[in-house]
Design a protein around this motif. Structure first.
Motif, PDB file in Angstrom:
ATOM      1  N   ARG A  24       0.868  -1.185   0.000  1.00 43.53           N
ATOM      2  CA  ARG A  24       0.000   0.000   0.000  1.00 43.53           C
ATOM      3  C   ARG A  24       0.898   1.226   0.000  1.00 43.53           C
ATOM      4  NH1 ARG A  24      -1.937   4.337  -0.144  1.00 43.53           N
ATOM      5  NH2 ARG A  24      -3.776   5.141   0.923  1.00 43.53           N
ATOM      6  N   LEU A  25       1.026   1.883  -1.144  1.00 43.83           N
ATOM      7  CA  LEU A  25       1.963   2.996  -1.268  1.00 43.83           C
ATOM      8  C   LEU A  25       1.377   4.045  -2.204  1.00 43.83           C
ATOM      9  CD1 LEU A  25       4.769   4.117  -0.598  1.00 43.83           C
ATOM     10  CD2 LEU A  25       5.653   2.929  -2.583  1.00 43.83           C
ATOM     11  N   ASN A  65      -3.744   9.335  -2.201  1.00 45.06           N
ATOM     12  CA  ASN A  65      -4.848   8.524  -2.667  1.00 45.06           C
ATOM     13  C   ASN A  65      -4.562   7.038  -2.454  1.00 45.06           C
ATOM     14  OD1 ASN A  65      -6.629  10.601  -4.206  1.00 45.06           O
ATOM     15  ND2 ASN A  65      -4.547  10.994  -4.918  1.00 45.06           N
ATOM     16  N   LEU A  66      -5.598   6.218  -2.515  1.00 45.20           N
ATOM     17  CA  LEU A  66      -5.442   4.783  -2.370  1.00 45.20           C
ATOM     18  C   LEU A  66      -4.691   4.239  -3.580  1.00 45.20           C
ATOM     19  CD1 LEU A  66      -6.177   2.290  -0.665  1.00 45.20           C
ATOM     20  CD2 LEU A  66      -8.255   2.071  -2.058  1.00 45.20           C
ATOM     21  N   ILE A  91       3.092  -3.445  -6.907  1.00 39.07           N
ATOM     22  CA  ILE A  91       3.208  -4.897  -6.954  1.00 39.07           C
ATOM     23  C   ILE A  91       4.678  -5.237  -7.148  1.00 39.07           C
ATOM     24  CG2 ILE A  91       2.510  -7.011  -8.123  1.00 39.07           C
ATOM     25  CD1 ILE A  91       0.011  -5.589  -9.056  1.00 39.07           C
ATOM     26  N   HIS A  92       5.236  -5.980  -6.222  1.00 41.88           N
ATOM     27  CA  HIS A  92       6.642  -6.377  -6.284  1.00 41.88           C
ATOM     28  C   HIS A  92       6.737  -7.883  -6.491  1.00 41.88           C
ATOM     29  CE1 HIS A  92       8.469  -2.567  -4.470  1.00 41.88           C
ATOM     30  NE2 HIS A  92       7.158  -2.369  -4.457  1.00 41.88           N
ATOM     31  N   GLY A  93       7.651  -8.323  -7.340  1.00 42.17           N
ATOM     32  CA  GLY A  93       7.809  -9.746  -7.581  1.00 42.17           C
ATOM     33  C   GLY A  93       9.013 -10.040  -8.436  1.00 42.17           C
ATOM     34  N   THR A 115      -1.958   2.360 -11.410  1.00 38.89           N
ATOM     35  CA  THR A 115      -1.083   1.686 -10.449  1.00 38.89           C
ATOM     36  C   THR A 115       0.249   1.336 -11.086  1.00 38.89           C
ATOM     37  OG1 THR A 115      -3.012   0.723  -9.378  1.00 38.89           O
ATOM     38  CG2 THR A 115      -0.882  -0.281  -8.898  1.00 38.89           C
ATOM     39  N   GLY A 116       1.353   1.684 -10.415  1.00 41.61           N
ATOM     40  CA  GLY A 116       2.680   1.381 -10.934  1.00 41.61           C
ATOM     41  C   GLY A 116       3.070  -0.043 -10.619  1.00 41.61           C
ATOM     42  N   LEU A 117       3.824  -0.660 -11.480  1.00 45.97           N
ATOM     43  CA  LEU A 117       4.336  -2.004 -11.249  1.00 45.97           C
ATOM     44  C   LEU A 117       5.844  -1.936 -11.199  1.00 45.97           C
ATOM     45  CD1 LEU A 117       1.864  -2.847 -13.794  1.00 45.97           C
ATOM     46  CD2 LEU A 117       2.056  -4.616 -12.062  1.00 45.97           C
ATOM     47  N   PHE A 118       6.419  -2.246 -10.060  1.00 41.13           N
ATOM     48  CA  PHE A 118       7.866  -2.180  -9.902  1.00 41.13           C
ATOM     49  C   PHE A 118       8.375  -3.554  -9.493  1.00 41.13           C
ATOM     50  CE2 PHE A 118       8.291   2.329 -10.271  1.00 41.13           C
ATOM     51  CZ  PHE A 118       7.047   2.799  -9.917  1.00 41.13           C
TER      52      PHE A 118
END
Length: 302
Positions: free
Chosen positions: A10-11, A16-17, A21-23, A298-301
């Motif tokens: 949750r970042l 804002n909400l 996603i880390h993987g 939503t960002g994906l890192f």
């Protein structure tokens, strides 16, 4: 996610909400496509890197490390500097800095404290930690406030026009979408920080940084860290635009009105002889937008 192990964090970047996603990097494309397919059904849009490139932070009045100000990791101690050079993935935003704006090479003026950015409420002094005594000492001194400046379109255009008049020395380009800039060389990666001086009756009272063109509001805005005593309605301020060595011609006089700063910019050279025009600003003591970043996907890192 689809049998792949990931970590959901949750970042939010603008109050804002939001989630990251880390993987495993090998699963990046599969996870991204799954999330994007789900987002499309809900009307998600891809806004690109620029949406993440300081825009939502400035709009939300949320000053961010390595965006609105550099970190003193290389100026703290020899041991700290030595360590940071061994972990360039952590220190890349500060290893090769280019300092732009009228603040010039004065790094100390660019560094901020938790009090300057309004995060002192997060400090808990009921336990021991590194830097506790220093923070307690800071709390006894006059603090700065973070405010937002809104720039007048016609006057910004007048500054830009100096680049189009034959025989006239141009000022720095004021029309870049964001003051945030990366630079790449064959063997070097670097980061540019822009900060311009904020003055009150020729007295330096802070800096402004994070200038962007807000596409959400079709306006140019920036954040400023100024002495708290001047962050009041009716206060008149000035800002000097221009990196040393370039044409430093802009002076800003501000009048805060109805909870907002209204800033007038007068374009002069440093001698005060070359009057060009004026630039108007609005400056908000709070965030420019209470919902900035709502459209940021939503960002994906990984």
């Amino acid at each position: 996610v689809n049998g792949k192990q990931v970590r959901i964090i949750r970042l939010g970047m603008s109050g804002n909400l939001a989630y990251e996603i880390h993987g495993d990097m090998a699963d990046y494309a599969e996870i991204y496509n799954l999330v994007w397919a789900a987002g499309e059904k809900l009307g998600a849009r891809k806004l690109g890197l620029q949406a993440y490139n300081m825009f939502n932070h400035t709009e939300a009045g949320f000053p961010n490390i390595n965006l609105h100000y550099p970190l003193p990791w290389l100026e703290t101690s020899e041991k700290m500097t030595e360590y940071m050079r061994t972990v360039p993935q952590l220190s890349m935003f500060n290893l090769n800095r280019r300092l732009l704006g009228s603040v010039g090479d004065d790094l100390q003026a660019r560094f901020v404290t938790p009090y300057d950015v309004g995060w002192d409420f997060l400090i808990k002094y009921n336990h021991d930690f590194i830097g506790k005594e220093a923070l307690l000492e800071m709390s006894k001194k006059p603090q700065k406030k973070c405010v937002t400046l809104e720039w007048n379109a016609e006057d910004v255009a007048e500054v830009f026009a100096t680049m189009l008049r034959p025989g006239e020395e141009p000022c720095e380009d004021i029309t870049k979408p964001s003051a945030l800039e990366y630079y790449f060389c064959v063997r070097e990666f670097g980061f540019e920080y822009r900060a311009d001086k904020v003055l009150a009756a020729d007295k330096e009272i802070g800096i402004t940084s994070g200038k962007i063109i807000s596409y959400t509001y079709n306006s140019m805005i920036s954040l400023a860290f100024i002495s708290a005593e001047y962050a009041k309605e009716g206060t008149e301020l000035e800002i000097l635009w221009g990196t040393p060595g370039t044409r430093r011609i802009i002076r800003i006089i501000s009048v805060m009105k109805s909870g907002m700063f209204r800033i007038y910019l007068f374009l002069k050279d440093e001698t005060g002889d070359d009057y060009i025009g004026k630039i108007k600003f609005m400056c908000s003591p709070a965030e420019f937008s209470s919902f900035a970043g709502d459209l940021l996907f939503t960002g994906l890192f990984f």
